[in-house]
Design a protein around this motif. Structure first.
Motif, PDB file in Angstrom:
ATOM      1  N   ASP A 267       0.802  -1.319   0.155  1.00  0.00           N
ATOM      2  CA  ASP A 267       0.061  -0.003   0.042  1.00  0.00           C
ATOM      3  C   ASP A 267       0.854   1.282   0.013  1.00  0.00           C
ATOM      4  O   ASP A 267       0.373   2.236  -0.583  1.00  0.00           O
ATOM      5  CB  ASP A 267      -0.736  -0.008   1.154  1.00  0.00           C
ATOM      6  CG  ASP A 267      -2.036  -1.077   0.910  1.00  0.00           C
ATOM      7  OD1 ASP A 267      -2.438  -1.516  -0.053  1.00  0.00           O
ATOM      8  OD2 ASP A 267      -2.585  -1.392   2.014  1.00  0.00           O
ATOM      9  N   ILE A 268       1.982   1.179   0.628  1.00  0.00           N
ATOM     10  CA  ILE A 268       2.738   2.504   0.695  1.00  0.00           C
ATOM     11  C   ILE A 268       3.386   2.916  -0.428  1.00  0.00           C
ATOM     12  O   ILE A 268       3.677   3.794  -0.797  1.00  0.00           O
ATOM     13  CB  ILE A 268       4.015   2.119   2.019  1.00  0.00           C
ATOM     14  CG1 ILE A 268       4.746   3.701   2.096  1.00  0.00           C
ATOM     15  CG2 ILE A 268       4.772   1.042   1.538  1.00  0.00           C
ATOM     16  CD1 ILE A 268       3.853   4.695   2.570  1.00  0.00           C
ATOM     17  N   SER A 271       0.639   4.623  -2.590  1.00  0.00           N
ATOM     18  CA  SER A 271       0.548   5.883  -2.524  1.00  0.00           C
ATOM     19  C   SER A 271       1.640   6.635  -2.878  1.00  0.00           C
ATOM     20  O   SER A 271       1.737   7.894  -3.268  1.00  0.00           O
ATOM     21  CB  SER A 271       0.330   6.084  -0.866  1.00  0.00           C
ATOM     22  OG  SER A 271       1.362   5.441  -0.006  1.00  0.00           O
ATOM     23  N   ASP A 272       2.846   6.223  -2.562  1.00  0.00           N
ATOM     24  CA  ASP A 272       4.261   6.878  -2.746  1.00  0.00           C
ATOM     25  C   ASP A 272       4.461   7.330  -4.481  1.00  0.00           C
ATOM     26  O   ASP A 272       4.686   8.248  -4.847  1.00  0.00           O
ATOM     27  CB  ASP A 272       5.495   6.166  -2.452  1.00  0.00           C
ATOM     28  CG  ASP A 272       5.676   6.371  -0.907  1.00  0.00           C
ATOM     29  OD1 ASP A 272       4.692   7.117  -0.184  1.00  0.00           O
ATOM     30  OD2 ASP A 272       6.492   5.805  -0.303  1.00  0.00           O
ATOM     31  N   TYR A 274       1.721   7.351  -6.562  1.00  0.00           N
ATOM     32  CA  TYR A 274       0.335   7.970  -6.886  1.00  0.00           C
ATOM     33  C   TYR A 274       1.035   9.441  -6.823  1.00  0.00           C
ATOM     34  O   TYR A 274       0.763  10.552  -7.289  1.00  0.00           O
ATOM     35  CB  TYR A 274      -0.607   7.695  -6.320  1.00  0.00           C
ATOM     36  CG  TYR A 274      -1.733   8.674  -6.772  1.00  0.00           C
ATOM     37  CD1 TYR A 274      -2.367   8.159  -8.182  1.00  0.00           C
ATOM     38  CD2 TYR A 274      -2.478   9.768  -5.959  1.00  0.00           C
ATOM     39  CE1 TYR A 274      -3.503   9.285  -8.397  1.00  0.00           C
ATOM     40  CE2 TYR A 274      -3.342  10.453  -6.635  1.00  0.00           C
ATOM     41  CZ  TYR A 274      -3.902  10.195  -7.830  1.00  0.00           C
ATOM     42  OH  TYR A 274      -4.964  10.763  -8.561  1.00  0.00           O
ATOM     43  N   VAL A 275       1.629   9.973  -5.561  1.00  0.00           N
ATOM     44  CA  VAL A 275       2.173  11.245  -5.122  1.00  0.00           C
ATOM     45  C   VAL A 275       3.174  11.664  -6.049  1.00  0.00           C
ATOM     46  O   VAL A 275       3.132  12.784  -6.570  1.00  0.00           O
ATOM     47  CB  VAL A 275       2.731  11.165  -3.749  1.00  0.00           C
ATOM     48  CG1 VAL A 275       3.313  12.445  -3.509  1.00  0.00           C
ATOM     49  CG2 VAL A 275       1.450  11.008  -2.811  1.00  0.00           C
ATOM     50  N   ASN A 295      -2.845   0.014 -10.477  1.00  0.00           N
ATOM     51  CA  ASN A 295      -1.920   0.528  -9.654  1.00  0.00           C
ATOM     52  C   ASN A 295      -0.331  -0.110  -9.852  1.00  0.00           C
ATOM     53  O   ASN A 295       0.806   0.391  -9.537  1.00  0.00           O
ATOM     54  CB  ASN A 295      -2.074   0.314  -8.326  1.00  0.00           C
ATOM     55  CG  ASN A 295      -3.371   1.230  -7.524  1.00  0.00           C
ATOM     56  OD1 ASN A 295      -3.452   2.379  -8.140  1.00  0.00           O
ATOM     57  ND2 ASN A 295      -4.147   0.699  -6.907  1.00  0.00           N
TER      58      ASN A 295
END
Length: 394
Positions: A267-268, A271-272, A274-275, A295
């Motif tokens: 998950d991390i 998110s990283d 996508y940022v 993803n």
């Protein structure tokens, strides 16, 4: 120095052992046995990078490296080499240690305090070997150590070493260079680097299903296995136009996406990534499109080749692509930070010719996809064994 703040993972404190000749028989025998044990180790078998390490150390490969290196000059190691390994590639510390041994030196290798199972496995095998009489000479030339960032310890080893090898980012190099070395100490630094790939579009369209699957697997190994952290991992793909570009790009990335299904996308990482993509979208004016494969894979299409290609860095399955008509269109953007050029559908000699004709400051390696992570005694343009040994004679 507080010696109790240094943890020995393998080996022992060095007692100024004498240098050996490069590719000494004692070292070659040690590496041969290390390779055999690592290949037989059940725990190690689960890690492709450990199997690559074992393959590198096999007898036939070390013998070939020896034959390629030896010339009419008489050489000896320099003495003690202080290695600072990077934190992003688990097995790199062992390669650096091997290069030091092959050069005829004793070695202090600082391993990152970040936890890696591969490091534990390697040190377990080493310590088992060091308990045997046959490998006592190597034991007395080995200190694999771990300690938190500490200027005093860096000063201690730097003041005593005859060579210093620093793997890491520019900040790490600047930090280590605050610790003085002796006047005749040699230093090799492996700084921040950037790598890219070149693919001929027609070759992708014409490839068989077996060939394209193999290419996608090789690309996956070059990139996803290290989370795109390795300096030789391609971040940017140049598409050399030779027909059916849209079809070629779709076919290639579709197959990469299928292979990437096995990637451990925590998950991390999602998110990283996508940022990171969002920041690029806000800051760059040259982005003309983004293709998202769930993803697992983001592909950012660029309208033109940016002046500084080394600013295009992805992680966890984020890549950039750009079309070019000629190899020369890419060469003018190769600064000194550029390390590896991976290729498919183009002859290596064609890329070498373009490099020689354009004389860029960057590009030290030109290898097919699947070989970008294959480290060797020639790296970043350095002959490492040559640098870490000295010539004896008139």
């Amino acid at each position: 120095m507080r010696i109790d703040s240094v943890r020995y993972l393998a080996g022992r404190e060095l007692e100024d052992p004498r240098p050996l000749t490069p590719y000494n028989d004692i070292v070659c025998r040690f590496l041969e046995e290390f390779s055999r044990r690592l290949r037989k180790d059940r725990e190690a078998a689960a890690y492709p990078d450990l199997m690559t390490l074992a393959f590198f150390c096999r007898k036939a490969n070390i013998q070939k490296l020896k034959e390629d290196f030896l010339d009419t000059k008489t050489r000896l190691g320099r003495g003690m080499i202080f290695h600072i390994a990077p934190s992003n590639v688990p097995v790199n510390f062992m390669f650096s240690y091997i290069f030091g041994l092959l050069s005829g030196n004793a070695n202090v290798v600082r391993v990152s305090s970040k936890s890696f199972t591969q490091v534990d496995i390697i040190c377990r095998v080493l310590n088992q070997m060091f308990m045997e009489a046959e490998f006592q000479d190597i034991l007395h030339r080995t200190a694999i150590v771990e300690y938190e960032r500490n200027r005093e310890i860096n000063d201690y080893y730097s003041a005593r070493c005859d060579g210093r090898v620093i793997w890491g980012g520019d900040q790490t190099i600047a930090e280590l260079r605050q610790s003085p070395i002796r006047p005749r100490c040699v230093e090799i630094v492996f700084a921040d680097r950037f790598s890219f790939g070149v693919i001929d579009s027609r070759s992708i369209v014409d490839a068989s299903e077996e060939e394209i699957n193999h290419l996608a697997e090789q690309f996956y190994n070059d990139t996803y296995l290290m989370d795109q952290n390795a300096c030789s991992t391609p971040h940017l793909i140049f598409w050399k136009q030779s027909g059916k570009m849209k079809e070629a790009k779709k076919r290639f990335w579709d197959h990469v996406f299928q292979i990437a299904q096995k990637y451990d996308l925590a998950d991390i990482k999602v998110s990283d990534k996508y940022v990171m993509l969002s920041e690029y979208a806000m800051e760059r004016q040259d982005i003309c499109g983004v293709q998202s494969y769930g993803n697992l894979l983001y592909v950012v299409d660029l309208a033109c080749v940016p002046k500084d290609i080394t600013s295009l860095r992805g992680k966890f399955g984020l890549f950039f692509e750009c079309k070019i008509d000629r190899l020369q269109d890419a060469m003018e953007h190769m600064n000194e930070t550029v390390q590896t050029c991976a290729y498919y559908g183009i002859e290596q000699e064609e890329i070498v010719k373009a490099v020689l004709e354009n004389s860029p400051k960057g590009i030290d390696r030109i290898v097919p996809f699947g070989s970008t992570l294959d480290i060797g005694v020639i790296w970043d343009g350095y002959d490492i064994v040559g640098q870490l040994s000295r010539i004896i004679g008139g």
